[in-house]
Each structure stands twice: as structure tokens, then as C-alpha cells.
Design a protein around this motif. Structure first.
Motif, PDB file in Angstrom:
ATOM      1  N   PHE A   2      48.464 103.618  14.895  1.00 27.14           N
ATOM      2  CA  PHE A   2      48.819 105.109  14.905  1.00 27.14           C
ATOM      3  C   PHE A   2      48.462 105.769  13.681  1.00 27.14           C
ATOM      4  CE2 PHE A   2      51.657 103.060  18.061  1.00 27.14           C
ATOM      5  CZ  PHE A   2      51.257 103.828  19.107  1.00 27.14           C
ATOM      6  N   SER A   3      48.004 106.875  13.716  1.00 30.40           N
ATOM      7  CA  SER A   3      47.684 107.734  12.660  1.00 30.40           C
ATOM      8  C   SER A   3      47.709 109.218  13.191  1.00 30.40           C
ATOM      9  CB  SER A   3      46.734 107.673  11.905  1.00 30.40           C
ATOM     10  OG  SER A   3      46.349 108.683  10.747  1.00 30.40           O
ATOM     11  N   ALA A  19      43.061 108.137  17.791  1.00 24.82           N
ATOM     12  CA  ALA A  19      42.740 108.521  19.215  1.00 24.82           C
ATOM     13  C   ALA A  19      41.655 107.537  19.986  1.00 24.82           C
ATOM     14  CB  ALA A  19      42.263 109.945  19.324  1.00 24.82           C
ATOM     15  N   ARG A  20      40.827 107.266  18.957  1.00 26.35           N
ATOM     16  CA  ARG A  20      39.784 106.361  19.706  1.00 26.35           C
ATOM     17  C   ARG A  20      40.275 104.868  19.588  1.00 26.35           C
ATOM     18  NH1 ARG A  20      35.741 103.497  16.694  1.00 26.35           N
ATOM     19  NH2 ARG A  20      36.298 104.700  14.684  1.00 26.35           N
ATOM     20  N   MET A  21      41.059 104.523  18.650  1.00 28.02           N
ATOM     21  CA  MET A  21      41.565 103.177  18.625  1.00 28.02           C
ATOM     22  C   MET A  21      42.630 102.976  19.990  1.00 28.02           C
ATOM     23  SD  MET A  21      40.387 101.159  16.472  1.00 28.02           S
ATOM     24  CE  MET A  21      38.707 101.830  16.873  1.00 28.02           C
ATOM     25  N   LEU A  44      41.411 112.467  23.975  1.00 30.78           N
ATOM     26  CA  LEU A  44      40.118 112.723  23.859  1.00 30.78           C
ATOM     27  C   LEU A  44      39.487 112.356  22.531  1.00 30.78           C
ATOM     28  CD1 LEU A  44      40.639 116.397  24.985  1.00 30.78           C
ATOM     29  CD2 LEU A  44      40.025 114.275  26.553  1.00 30.78           C
ATOM     30  N   VAL A  45      38.279 111.674  22.913  1.00 26.79           N
ATOM     31  CA  VAL A  45      37.603 110.886  21.847  1.00 26.79           C
ATOM     32  C   VAL A  45      36.339 111.875  21.293  1.00 26.79           C
ATOM     33  CG1 VAL A  45      36.383 108.816  21.043  1.00 26.79           C
ATOM     34  CG2 VAL A  45      38.275 108.590  22.542  1.00 26.79           C
ATOM     35  N   SER A  46      36.530 112.101  19.963  1.00 26.64           N
ATOM     36  CA  SER A  46      35.317 112.763  19.344  1.00 26.64           C
ATOM     37  C   SER A  46      34.624 111.933  18.315  1.00 26.64           C
ATOM     38  CB  SER A  46      35.672 114.119  18.843  1.00 26.64           C
ATOM     39  OG  SER A  46      34.943 114.647  18.307  1.00 26.64           O
ATOM     40  N   VAL A  82      38.485  92.597  21.945  1.00 25.90           N
ATOM     41  CA  VAL A  82      38.811  93.743  21.136  1.00 25.90           C
ATOM     42  C   VAL A  82      37.228  94.161  20.543  1.00 25.90           C
ATOM     43  CG1 VAL A  82      41.111  93.163  20.520  1.00 25.90           C
ATOM     44  CG2 VAL A  82      39.344  92.503  19.021  1.00 25.90           C
ATOM     45  N   PRO A  83      36.969  95.631  20.415  1.00 26.52           N
ATOM     46  CA  PRO A  83      35.844  96.103  19.918  1.00 26.52           C
ATOM     47  C   PRO A  83      35.911  96.070  18.445  1.00 26.52           C
ATOM     48  CG  PRO A  83      37.321  98.014  20.538  1.00 26.52           C
ATOM     49  CD  PRO A  83      37.925  96.696  20.981  1.00 26.52           C
ATOM     50  N   SER A  84      36.764  96.068  17.844  1.00 25.82           N
ATOM     51  CA  SER A  84      36.831  96.065  16.100  1.00 25.82           C
ATOM     52  C   SER A  84      38.442  95.654  15.614  1.00 25.82           C
ATOM     53  CB  SER A  84      36.612  97.313  15.696  1.00 25.82           C
ATOM     54  OG  SER A  84      37.567  98.505  15.834  1.00 25.82           O
TER      55      SER A  84
END
Length: 799
Positions: free
Chosen positions: A67-68, A101-103, A126-128, A749-751
Motif C-alpha cells: 500500500f502507498s 494501484a498496479r500492485m 485504475l492502472v496508468s 506473482v508478476p514481480s
């Protein structure tokens, strides 16, 4: 709704809220936690509870998410929308929000197994990635804009470096050449942003140039030689261009943030909401709390409930129920026996449940949704000490009576105390009757015998007591529902040494009815203790029977397995006999056929002798199969247990070196067993040894690997999205990281984040060297600003 600030403070709800805020992962989530209040909306309570429970399940399955959500991002986005230029820090905070948000988007969609009540919140995120990457690529830190931010900035900085080098080269001739004697020191320094050399005051006329500063003593002049004035002017011009270009870059990035201001604001609020729910889940995990059943009934039914502010390893859990069979519970018992804590536990756990927080009680506990909780608790000995007079008690009680309703929970502590006992008891009974007639649920503590009798005679009112051990003069803190507490004043006084004649006289002064009532309570309590002892004994016998049954079943299984093993061995030996006989006969027939084919007598004799020798060798080899050699598998499973204790001289198999050996000494204080295998002498732990009994030919049995799904579930349930290798050396760190990357691939997991610290950079360099050749890795880079910088490496996997 009657959840007043006084009620929340009295029941110490505010302390629970501070505990919740302390585990909140963002400032916004902490602020949301501090604003949390109970609700009397049944559907809202259900949603809150389910979201907390789903967050707990997600933590157990996938670990705690990242979280951030800096609070400044919403204000920055709004200012950018209005055309303001944001600072590098504000832009980095926005990039951090977009990364979070992406994570979170990846977190909920990685290995998704079933729908949850949090899906709606996660779906709003929403991912940007484009804006996130652009900010991270352009801004390295609060005071550092990257050369890659624009081609123009890269070109300007290249020219600045060239101008700097040109100036330094020119000035170098001053500090090493013939003009060295004019200088106070052979150095090049800066004054007012321009390169200068320190010239001795007496040689001012020998050094042509511009004086920019003078030392405090006046002995040194800081002169910019005429040879570098133009170059310095060019450098200042380039620095102005650099500043302008940075402003342009920040303006462009700010404009893009302004265009995405709605997305940024929406993400902030959604991340804050999700972070708050995960904080509720974290608090539940730390308290070992469970989700109670929320019912529309007017009832509270707690099983093995603990006060959340007391040490969970020391507090005695209680069972308490009100609303199903009774609507009023009268609790009696000694001082410091747990009566007030019982009231506070019921009240506080009800507040927590209606706030969406899980409670430290068994999951089959039930709590209704109340419009309010009305309390009159004046503690003299418990958590919030407050000496209350009779008048202040009555002010509280009057306020309670004015706000009674069928959907309220009322808690009275020492009802009617502080005045004449007869009048106080009568007043207490009248107050309880008023509360009962209104339909409210009530719990009241008292020392009055009249209230005990009232509870015995009145429908819907039940006695309860806090148990007291006369032998130790200590309360047990156990709540006994259905039995009134006996006054222990005489027994306690006698134990403390009060003269017997005083106690006898006191007994004579008690009214006959009261004495008879106390005697009845004493007999009831004695019968209850005997019944409880009988129940405990029955429970002990039942547990012993269950344990005996389990042992018997295990023994039976072992005997059946042993019989099956013996049958298998017998069948194997029979097959070996048949195979041996078949092989021997076939060999003999083959030798006879060759003898028949020989024409020369001498040749036949030679073949006959050779055949006999060959037959003897063949029989000897086949007899070895039946000579007692037992083919036994060596079990390499990790859960292997020795069939018996080892002794010196036992033949064992060492799994570490895959060799047989002899036990030469039993386990020492460290649990190490001495084993000799040929010239090898070693010490190993018991789990690295397999016992070999009899004449055994070893046939290693490879443990069956677990299924991929089972491994994956195990890894995912325990996987964490980062690993910390700070303080390790290169090879040790890579050993840990290599195993961690395997787990990450299994967890899909992706990363992941590798925390190695900054230090000298040697550990990071060693890890990056391995990352470059690792086929599992798609890319790796430093963490973004505010998330570890150069002390953390983000590794992305190939999909």
C-alpha cells in the motif's frame, strides 16, 4: 442511535480504535480508523464483517499487499488540474500511488480462486502504467531529474559537463604551471557559482581576472582568471537552460497528472478504503479474533470471549448469553472477581462487531445489532478508575431510563450501591423491572441478596456469579450462569484470622430468612461444584477413551501393514525360487546341447568339465538369492521415524553422503550421532540416518514428489512479496534469493522486491550479476523513489 462518546470511552472502544490505527498501512487508512464508529444498520454491519473476513482470507492465501497512498496526492492532482506545476516530490508521490494501484490490481488477479466482497473495491482501481513509468523515468529523487527526462535536457547536461571539463583543464595549468607561486593553495574552487583560484593578495596585479571574494584575513583573493571568464559565462548560460528545461519537464508531467486527476483521486480513495479493511484484518489476526454471527435477534451469545485489552495468554475466557432464555442477567461475586470486566467485555465486543471488527471469541458466537448501548459503570478497581457517588450513578441511570428501547443493551455496574442497602436494593429491582418492561437487554452487577432472590423469582431474569476459591482466597474469574454468587464475607474473614466468636455473633445477627437463603445458595454452589467435577471427570475419561481408541487403531493399522509386508516378502522369495530354478534348468539344458554337438571325445570331456563348473557357478549365484539377503528399500521421506532407538554397532544409511556406515557413538548433547563409513568419520543428526537391519541389499526409495497443485498451494499460502538479505555476503544472499525466486514463480506473482540495502553496493552488484543470466527474470531495476530507491531491486518475471 445511542453510541455516545462517554459510552465509547467507558467501554474503552477508543483504545481499540488506536490499536486499529497503529496497524493501518497508510495515513488515510489510519485517519479512517480513528473516525470509525459502530452502526445500527444491520446490512452495513454484515458488509463490514464480511469484508474484514475476506481480507483475512486473502492475507492467508497471498500475503499482505503493498500500500502507498500519500495524502498529498489528491491535493496535488487538483492543483495540477488547475494548471499548477507540481514539485518533484508531489510527482513522485503520485507515481507511488499509481504503483500501489498496479500492485493491488495484480494482487487480486493473481491466482484468483473465488469471488470476495472486496472485488468491487479492487475493480474500481485504475492502472496508468504509462504515466507511472514516465514520472519514474524522469524523476530520480526530490532533487534529481534524470537526463532521460528529455533529449534536450540530456544535450544541455552533456554540454555542461564539457564546459566544466574545459574550465577545469584551463585552471589546472594555473595550479601546476608557472603561476603556482601566486596561489595561496594549488586548488580550484567556486565562488558565486563560478570557478576561481585562491591568489595571494600581494600578487593581485600578476593574476589578471575578476575578484569574486576575499578571505576573512584579506590575505587571499578568489580570482576568476580572464582565460575562463567566457567559459564560465557559457556554463552559467547552460545552467539557466537546464533550469528552464527542468521547469518545462515538470510542467508537462504536471499537465498529464492534471488530465488524470480523476483517476488519481479515485485510486487514492479506493486504496485508502482497501488499506483500512486490511488494517481491520491485521488487528483481527493479532487478537486471534473471529467473525461472529450477526443476528437480527435481540441477543448476545459469547463463547470463550476475552477482553481484547487484557493479556490473551492470561485472561480467563467467559461464556455469557442474554436474549434467548432471559433478557436480564444479574451478576454477583466478590470484588475484583471479574464482574465489571464481564460487563465491559460484553459491551466492547458488541461495539466492535457493529463496527465491522472481529472479536476475540469463538466463531459460533452471536451478536445482535443494537440501536445503542447504555452504560452506568463506575470502576473502583478496574481498567478506568473512577469513584462515583450515589448521585452521579442516579444521574446516569435516569438518562438510561429516558433512552430505553427494545433495541438497546444496558449495562449497570453495582446498581443501587452507595446508599442504604434496603432502599438501594429496592431501587435496583425497580430499575431492572423498568428496563425489562421496555424490552431492553440488561446486565447488572450487585452484592445485594435481594437482587439474587429477585432473579430467582422473576421470569426472564437469571442469576450469574463470578467464582471464588475459598481455599486460596482468590477469584477464578470464571462466570457461572444460572447460579447466584454466595457471600463469602464470613469465610474470608475466618481465613484471614478473625476470632471465631466474632464470626459466630455475626451469624446470629443475620436475619433468619437471609441466612436460609445463603444456606440454599451454598448448597446449590456445592452441588454445582460436584456436578462440574463429575463432568470434568467424564470429559477426562472420554478423552482417555478417544486417545486409547486412536492408539488401538494405529496399532491395528501397523499390524495389518506388517502382515502385508511379510506376505509380500514371502511372495517375493517364492518368485525368486521359481526364477532361480528356471534360470538354472535353462542353463543346464543349454550346456547339454553344446556337449551333444561336440564330436571329439576329448572335446566332449573338456566341455563336460567346463559345463559342470559353469553350472556350479550358476547355482551358487542363484542360491545367493535365497541365502537370507533381504531386498529392502531405503525410505528417504523427510517424515521417516526410526523403528527403534539406535545402539552402537548398528548398520545405518547416511542420506547426506548416500553411504552405509556403523554407529560408533550415540547422540551427544547437541544431538549428533557418530558414524564411521570406511575411512569417513562423521557426526549427523538422527533425521539424516536410516536404520538397516539384517543382511540388506540397498535399493534407494525416492520419496514421491508432491503434486504441483499441492506445492503451489503451500508456496502461495506462505509466500511474501519481498525478501530481505541485508547483512549477507554475495553467495549466501544469492542462495536465499535463488530459492525465493523459485517460490515466486510457483506463486505466479508478476514481480517481487529484493531488499539488499545500499551500503557499498557490493551485495547489489553480486545479485545483479546473477539476475542478468537468470532465465526466470524478464527485467530488474531499482525501486522507485520512496519505496527503497537503490537499496531495493524490483524483479519482474517472464509470464
Amino acid at each position: 442511535m445511542h453510541f455516545t462518546a462517554k459510552t465509547l470511552t467507558t467501554l474503552e472502544y477508543d483504545k481499540i480504535i488506536e490499536m486499529l490505527a497503529a496497524v493501518a498501512p497508510t495515513e488515510g487508512a489510519a485517519a479512517k480508523a480513528r473516525a470509525l464508529v459502530p452502526t445500527d444498520d444491520f446490512d452495513a454491519v454484515i458488509i463490514r464483517q464480511r469484508r474484514t473476513d475476506d481480507a483475512k482470507k486473502l492475507i492467508a492465501r497471498s500475503g499482505y499487499p503493498t500500500f502507498s497512498a500519500p495524502e498529498s496526492t489528491t491535493g496535488a492532482a487538483e492543483r495540477a488540474y488547475k494548471g499548477a506545476i507540481l514539485s518533484p516530490k508531489e510527482l513522485l508521490d503520485i507515481a507511488s500511488l499509481l504503483y500501489s494501484a498496479r500492485m493491488l490490481h495484480d494482487y487480486i488477479n493473481t491466482d484468483k480462486q473465488s469471488a470476495t466482497t472486496l472485488d468491487e473495491l479492487f475493480d474500481r482501481i485504475l492502472v496508468s502504467r504509462t504515466l507511472e513509468d514516465k514520472i519514474k523515468k524522469s524523476i530520480l529523487s526530490e532533487d534529481m531529474i534524470a537526463d532521460e527526462a528529455s533529449p534536450e535536457l540530456a544535450d544541455i547536461r552533456r554540454k555542461i559537463r564539457q564546459a566544466n571539463n574545459k574550465i577545469k583543464d584551463t585552471l589546472q595549468s594555473y595550479v601546476t604551471g608557472s603561476k603556482l607561486k601566486y596561489l595561496q593553495e594549488n586548488i580550484v574552487t567556486m565562488r558565486n557559482g563560478r570557478y576561481v583560484v585562491p591568489v595571494k593578495a600581494e600578487y593581485r596585479n600578476e593574476m589578471k581576472g575578476l575578484v569574486h571574494d576575499t578571505s576573512a584575513s584579506g590575505a587571499t583573493l578568489f580570482v576568476e582568471p580572464m582565460a575562463v571568464v567566457d567559459a564560465n559565462n557559457e556554463l552559467k548560460s547552460l545552467e539557466s537552460k537546464e533550469k528552464y528545461e527542468i521547469e518545462r519537464i515538470l510542467a508537462a508531467l504536471s499537465a498529464e497528472c492534471g488530465d488524470a486527476s480523476s483517476l488519481i483521486t479515485l485510486n487514492y480513495h479506493n486504496i485508502t478504503e482497501i488499506a483500512f479493511i486490511f488494517a481491520c484484518a491485521s488487528l483481527a489476526i493479532s487478537m486471534k479474533a473471529e467473525m461472529p454471527k450477526i443476528t437480527k435477534e435481540r441477543a448476545v451469545k459469547l463463547k470463550r470471549a476475552r477482553h481484547p485489552l487484557l493479556d490473551k495468554d492470561k485472561v480467563v475466557p467467559i461464556d455469557v448469553a442474554v436474549g434467548e432464555t432471559c433478557d436480564t442477567l444479574v451478576i454477583t461475586g466478590p470484588n475484583t472477581g471479574g464482574k465489571t470486566v464481564t460487563l465491559k467485555t460484553v459491551g466492547l465486543l458488541t461495539l466492535m462487531a457493529q463496527s465491522g471488527l472481529q472479536i476475540p471469541a469463538y466463531e459460533d458466537s452471536e451478536i445482535g445489532v443494537f440501536e445503542g448501548i447504555l452504560v452506568d459503570i463506575g470502576d473502583e478497581q478496574s481498567i478506568e478508575a473512577s469513584l462515583s457517588t450515589f448521585s452521579s450513578h442516579m444521574v446516569n441511570v435516569i438518562n438510561i431510563l429516558e433512552n430505553l428501547s427494545p433495541k438497546t443493551l444496558v449495562l449497570f455496574d453495582e446498581l443501587g450501591s452507595g446508599t442504604d442497602p434496603i432502599e438501594g436494593a429496592a431501587l435496583a429491582i425497580s430499575i431492572l423491572e423498568k428496563a425489562q418492561s421496555s424490552g431492553a437487554l440488561s446486565l447488572a452487577t450487585t452484592h445485594y441478596a435481594e437482587l439474587k432472590a429477585y432473579a430467582l423469582d422473576t421470569k426472564g431474569v437469571i442469576n450469574a456469579s463470578c467464582e471464588f476459591d475459598i481455599d486460596t482466597l482468590r477469584p477464578t474469574y470464571k462466570l457461572i450462569v444460572g447460579t447466584p454468587g454466595k457471600s463469602n464475607a464470613f469465610a474470608i474473614s475466618e481465613k484471614l484470622g478473625m476470632p471465631e466468636d466474632v464470626i459466630e455473633r455475626a451469624g446470629q445477627l443475620i436475619a433468619r430468612d437471609n441466612k436460609r437463603f445463603e444456606d440454599v445458595i451454598e448448597r446449590l454452589d456445592s452441588d454445582r461444584i460436584k456436578m462440574q467435577a463429575a463432568k470434568d471427570e467424564a470429559e477426562r475419561l472420554r478423552e482417555e477413551y478417544e486417545a486409547f481408541k486412536l492408539r488401538s487403531e494405529e496399532d491395528l493399522k501397523k499390524k495389518i501393514k506388517r502382515s502385508e509386508d511379510e506376505a509380500s516378502k514371502t511372495l517375493l522369495k517364492a518368485r525368486q525360487i521359481l526364477d532361480s530354478a528356471r534360470a538354472s534348468s535353462e542353463f543346464i539344458f543349454k550346456q547339454l546341447d553344446e556337449i551333444k554337438k561336440a564330436e571329439d571325445k576329448a572335446e566332449r570331456d573338456r566341455l563336460m568339465k567346463s559345463a559342470k563348473d559353469s553350472v556350479r557357478d550358476s547355482l551358487r549365484r542363484n542360491e545367493d538369492m535365497l541365502s537370507g539377503i533381504e531386498i529392502k528399500n531405503i525410505d528417504l521421506d523427510e517424515d521417516y521415524k526410526l523403528p527403534r532407538p539406535l545402539k552402537v554397532g548398528d548398520t545405518v544409511y547416511l542420506t547426506t553422503v548416500q553411504m552405509e556406515g556403523k554407529v560408533t557413538a550415540l547422540a551427544d548433547k547437541k544431538g549428533l550421532i557418530s558414524v564411521t563409513s570406511g575411512v569417513l568419520k562423521t557426526k549427523v543428526t538422527e533425521d539424516k540416518i536410516r536404520l538397516i537391519e539384517g543382511n540388506v541389499r540397498i535399493n534407494k526409495k525416492t520419496p514421491k514428489p508432491p503434486s504441483e497443485g499441492k506445492v503451489k498451494r503451500s508456496v502461495v499460502s506462505e509466500f511474501r512479496i519481498e525478501v530481505d538479505v541485508r547483512g549477507m555476503i554475495g553467495d549466501d544472499a544469492w542462495f536465499v534469493v535463488d530459492k525465493y525466486l523459485d517460490d515466486a514463480v510457483l506463486a505466479n506473482v508478476p514481480s517481487v522486491r529484493i531488499i539488499h540495502g545500499k551500503g557499498t553496493g557490493a551485495l547489489r552488484a553480486a545479485l545483479w550479476k546473477n539476475f542478468k543470466t537468470d532465465k526466470r527474470i524478464k527485467s530488474f531495476k531499482h525501486a522507485e523513489y520512496g519505496d527503497g530507491d537503490a537499496g531495493v531491486t524490483i524483479v519482474e518475471f517472464k509470464q
